[in-house]
Write an enzyme that holds these catalytic residues in place. Structure first.
Site, PDB file in Angstrom:
ATOM      1  N   GLY A 140       0.806  -1.392  -0.007  1.00 17.47           N
ATOM      2  CA  GLY A 140       0.022   0.024  -0.072  1.00 17.47           C
ATOM      3  C   GLY A 140       0.744   1.152   0.083  1.00 17.47           C
ATOM      4  N   THR A 141       2.053   1.305   0.661  1.00 15.70           N
ATOM      5  CA  THR A 141       2.885   2.464   0.923  1.00 15.70           C
ATOM      6  C   THR A 141       3.472   2.863  -0.457  1.00 15.70           C
ATOM      7  OG1 THR A 141       3.106   2.084   3.293  1.00 15.70           O
ATOM      8  CG2 THR A 141       4.701   3.565   1.944  1.00 15.70           C
TER       9      THR A 141
ATOM     10  N   ASN B 106      -8.568   3.494   7.987  1.00 16.19           N
ATOM     11  CA  ASN B 106      -7.794   2.216   8.632  1.00 16.19           C
ATOM     12  C   ASN B 106      -8.165   2.186  10.199  1.00 16.19           C
ATOM     13  OD1 ASN B 106      -6.133   4.534   7.838  1.00 16.19           O
ATOM     14  ND2 ASN B 106      -4.921   3.587   9.528  1.00 16.19           N
TER      15      ASN B 106
ATOM     16  N   GLN C 109      -7.951  -0.464   2.937  1.00 22.03           N
ATOM     17  CA  GLN C 109      -8.651  -0.950   3.916  1.00 22.03           C
ATOM     18  C   GLN C 109     -10.175  -1.282   3.274  1.00 22.03           C
ATOM     19  OE1 GLN C 109      -7.890  -2.098   6.614  1.00 22.03           O
ATOM     20  NE2 GLN C 109      -5.799  -1.178   7.090  1.00 22.03           N
TER      21      GLN C 109
ATOM     22  N   SER D 189      -3.478  -3.352  -0.983  1.00 20.51           N
ATOM     23  CA  SER D 189      -2.426  -4.103  -0.202  1.00 20.51           C
ATOM     24  C   SER D 189      -2.428  -5.446   0.016  1.00 20.51           C
ATOM     25  CB  SER D 189      -1.898  -3.126   1.070  1.00 20.51           C
ATOM     26  OG  SER D 189      -0.831  -3.930   1.939  1.00 20.51           O
TER      27      SER D 189
ATOM     28  N   HIS E 143      -1.461  -7.624   2.563  1.00 20.61           N
ATOM     29  CA  HIS E 143      -1.397  -8.067   3.561  1.00 20.61           C
ATOM     30  C   HIS E 143      -2.859  -7.516   4.249  1.00 20.61           C
ATOM     31  CE1 HIS E 143       0.342  -4.915   6.043  1.00 20.61           C
ATOM     32  NE2 HIS E 143       0.337  -4.317   5.084  1.00 20.61           N
TER      33      HIS E 143
ATOM     34  N   THR F   8      12.520  -6.797 -10.959  1.00 22.39           N
ATOM     35  CA  THR F   8      11.849  -8.213 -10.997  1.00 22.39           C
ATOM     36  C   THR F   8      10.550  -8.476 -10.057  1.00 22.39           C
ATOM     37  OG1 THR F   8      14.003  -9.027 -11.586  1.00 22.39           O
ATOM     38  CG2 THR F   8      12.458 -10.588 -10.993  1.00 22.39           C
TER      39      THR F   8
ATOM     40  N   CYS G 274       3.970   6.104  18.443  1.00 24.61           N
ATOM     41  CA  CYS G 274       4.808   6.773  19.440  1.00 24.61           C
ATOM     42  C   CYS G 274       5.729   7.416  18.552  1.00 24.61           C
ATOM     43  CB  CYS G 274       5.503   5.470  19.890  1.00 24.61           C
ATOM     44  SG  CYS G 274       6.403   5.688  21.245  1.00 24.61           S
TER      45      CYS G 274
HETATM   46  N1  PLP Z   1      -3.345   2.850   3.358  1.00 28.94           N
HETATM   47  C1  PLP Z   1      -3.744   2.456   4.402  1.00 28.94           C
HETATM   48  C2  PLP Z   1      -5.486   3.129   4.509  1.00 28.94           C
HETATM   49  C3  PLP Z   1      -3.446   1.600   5.272  1.00 28.94           C
HETATM   50  O1  PLP Z   1      -4.410   1.176   6.456  1.00 28.94           O
HETATM   51  C4  PLP Z   1      -2.234   1.046   5.131  1.00 28.94           C
HETATM   52  C5  PLP Z   1      -1.632   0.098   6.453  1.00 28.94           C
HETATM   53  O2  PLP Z   1      -2.069   0.081   7.326  1.00 28.94           O
HETATM   54  C6  PLP Z   1      -1.446   1.568   4.188  1.00 28.94           C
HETATM   55  C7  PLP Z   1      -1.742   2.346   3.278  1.00 28.94           C
HETATM   56  C8  PLP Z   1       0.050   1.184   3.894  1.00 28.94           C
HETATM   57  O3  PLP Z   1       0.062  -0.277   3.366  1.00 28.94           O
HETATM   58  P1  PLP Z   1       1.274  -1.228   3.540  1.00 28.94           P
HETATM   59  O4  PLP Z   1       1.553  -1.652   4.937  1.00 28.94           O
HETATM   60  O5  PLP Z   1       0.844  -2.206   2.491  1.00 28.94           O
HETATM   61  O6  PLP Z   1       2.535  -0.696   3.085  1.00 28.94           O
END
Ligand code: PLP
Length: 387
Positions: free
Chosen positions: A71-72, A147, A175, A195, A197, A233, A322
Site C-alpha cells: 500500500g505504501t 483504517n 482498507q 495491499s 496483507h 523483477t 509513538c
Molecule cells: N493505506 C492504508 C489506509 C493503510 O491502512 C495502510 C496500512 O496500514 C497503508 C496504506 C500502507 O499499506 P502497506 O502496509 O501495505 O504499506
C-alpha cells in the site's frame, strides 16, 4: 494460552488456500517472469493470471493493474507519479501517513497542498473538495475507507467532482479491498491503491490501478517491467498470492459473505456498549466497512487497555503512534474533533475472515473485566465518575 486476533486492519493472516497457491513459485516454478525460456514463460503466465484476478476484483482491465510492494508504495507511486512541480493537490486530514506524508513531501517541490477537514463522523464533505479546487489543481487523493474507524468516504461524489473539473483522482482502497465492492469505473478514479496483507495475502505485495491513458511517472528507474510503470523483477509468489486472495475476496463479496462479518462486528460493538458504561463508537453514524469498530472507553489509557488485553490473549490496537518517546493521539480521531485524551482512550477492534463467534464471545468476556480493573486504578475515571 488462547490467543484471539482482532487487529486485522494492521495485518491479516495469509489464508491457507492463498499460501498453497503461492507455494510452488518459491521452489519448483522459480523462473524470472521476464525470461523467454520455459521457466520464465511459466511464471509470466502466473503473473498475468493474477493480474486478471486483481483487475476482476476492482472492475478494471488487466493492463491497468501495476504490481507493487504494498500500500505504501502504491500510494507514493500514485502521488509522485501523477503530480509535477507547481501543481496543487487536495487530500484529507484522515489519510494514512502513506498518503499524508507523500503529499507533504510534494511541498518541497513547490506544490501547493490543501488538507481538508472531516466532520465528527469522520467524513469528508464533497462540497469542500469542490471549493478547494484551483486552476492548477492536478490531483485529489481521498481514501475509500479509513483504517482506524472503517468510515467509508463518498468517493463516487468526489470522482464526479474530479471528472467535471478535469482533475485526476486517486483513492487509497487498502482498507476497502475485499471488505466492500470496488468498481473503479463507478468511483471514477484514475488510480487506486490496494495491499495484499490487508486482504489475507502476505506482506510485501500490493497493486496500483492506473486508468488506461493516464500518464504515470515511475518511482523506480530500471527495466521495462509492469509496462515501464514499476521497474524491478516481479515478486511472483506474492503476485500469485494477491491474485488468489482477490479471487477469494470477489467470490465472498458476490455471495454477500461479508454479512457474517457485519453480524460479528455488531455483536461485539453492541455487547461492549451494553456491558461497559462510558463507551461510544467513533464514526458510528457513518457507513463503515464490515470488520471495524473503534470504541472510546472514558477514563482509560488506550495503550494500557491494549497491553492488559494482550496479557489475557486478545490482540487489538490503538491508532496512536509513538513519536519521540511520547504517545501521540491518533491524527484521525483528532481530525474528527475528539480531545487528545478522548482519542487516547480509543481502541480499534478489526475482524478478519478467520474470526469466529467464539472469538467475539472471548472478547466480550474479557473487555468489561479489563476496563473495570483499569478504571479502579484510574484517578482520572474516579474524578470523572464523581462529578
Ligand atoms: N493505506 C492504508 C489506509 C493503510 O491502512 C495502510 C496500512 O496500514 C497503508 C496504506 C500502507 O499499506 P502497506 O502496509 O501495505 O504499506
Amino acid at each position: 494460552m488462547r490467543r484471539i486476533y482482532l487487529d486485522n486492519n494492521a495485518t491479516t493472516p495469509t489464508l491457507p488456500e492463498v499460501f498453497e497457491a503461492m507455494r510452488p513459485y518459491f521452489v519448483e516454478q522459480f523462473g524470472n517472469a521476464s525470461s523467454i525460456h520455459h521457466h520464465g514463460q511459466e511464471t509470466r503466465a502466473a503473473v498475468e493470471n493474477a493480474r486478471e484476478s486483481v483487475a476482476g476484483l476492482l472492475g478494471a482491465t488487466a493492463s491497468e493493474v501495476v504490481f507493487t510492494s504494498g500500500g505504501t508504495e502504491s500510494d507514493n507511486l500514485a502521488i509522485a507519479g501523477l503530480v509535477k512541480a507547481g501543481n496543487h493537490v487536495i487530500t484529507s486530514s484522515i489519510e494514512h501517513h502513506a498518503v499524508l506524508h507523500a503529499c507533504k513531501h510534494l511541498e518541497e517541490i513547490d506544490c501547493d497542498l490543501t488538507v481538508l477537514p472531516v466532520d465528527r463522523r469522520g467524513l469528508v464533505d464533497p462540497d469542500d473538495v469542490r471549493r478547494a479546487l484551483r486552476p492548477h489543481t492536478r490531483l485529489i487523493s481521498i481514501m475509500m475507507a479509513n483504517n482506524e474507524t472503517g468510515v467509508v468516504q463518498p468517493v463516487e461524489d468526489i470522482g464526479r467532482i474530479a471528472a467535471e473539473a478535469r482533475v485526476l483522482f486517486h483513492t487509497d482502497a487498502v482498507q476497502s479491498a475485499g471488505k466492500i465492492p470496488i468498481d473503479v469505473k463507478r468511483i471514477g478514479c484514475h488510480a487506486l491503491s490496494i495491499s495484499g496483507h490487508k486482504m489475507h495475502a502476505p506482506q510485501g505485495i500490493g497493486a496500483l490501478y492506473v486508468r488506461k491513458g493516464t500518464k504515470l511517472e515511475p518511482l523506480f528507474h530500471g527495466g521495462r517491467h509492469e509496462r515501464s510503470r514499476r521497474a524491478g523483477t516481479e515478486n511472483v509468489p506474492g503476485i500469485v498470492a494477491l491474485g488468489k486472495a482477490a479471487d477469494m475476496a470477489k467470490a465472498a463479496l458476490d455471495r454477500s459473505h461479508n454479512e457474517k462479518l457485519v453480524a460479528l462486528r455488531d455483536k461485539l460493538e453492541r455487547g461492549i456498549l451494553a456491558q461497559v458504561e462510558g463507551t461510544s463508537v467513533n464514526g458510528e453514524n457513518a457507513a463503515r466497512v464490515p470488520n471495524t469498530t473503534n470504541i472510546r472507553f472514558e477514563g482509560i489509557e488506550g495503550e494500557s487497555l491494549v497491553i492488559a488485553l494482550d496479557l489475557k490473549g486478545l490482540a487489538v490496537s490503538t491508532g496512536a503512534a509513538c513519536s519521540s518517546g511520547a504517545i501521540e493521539p491518533s491524527h484521525v480521531l483528532i481530525a474528527m474533533g475528539l480531545q487528545p485524551d478522548q482519542a487516547r482512550s480509543s481502541i480499534r477492534f478489526s475482524l478478519g475472515k478467520q474470526t469466529t463467534e467464539a472469538d467475539i464471545d472471548f472478547a466480550l468476556a474479557l473487555v468489561p473485566e479489563c476496563v473495570a480493573r483499569l478504571r479502579e486504578l484510574s484517578p482520572r475515571y474516579a474524578r470523572a465518575g464523581s462529578m
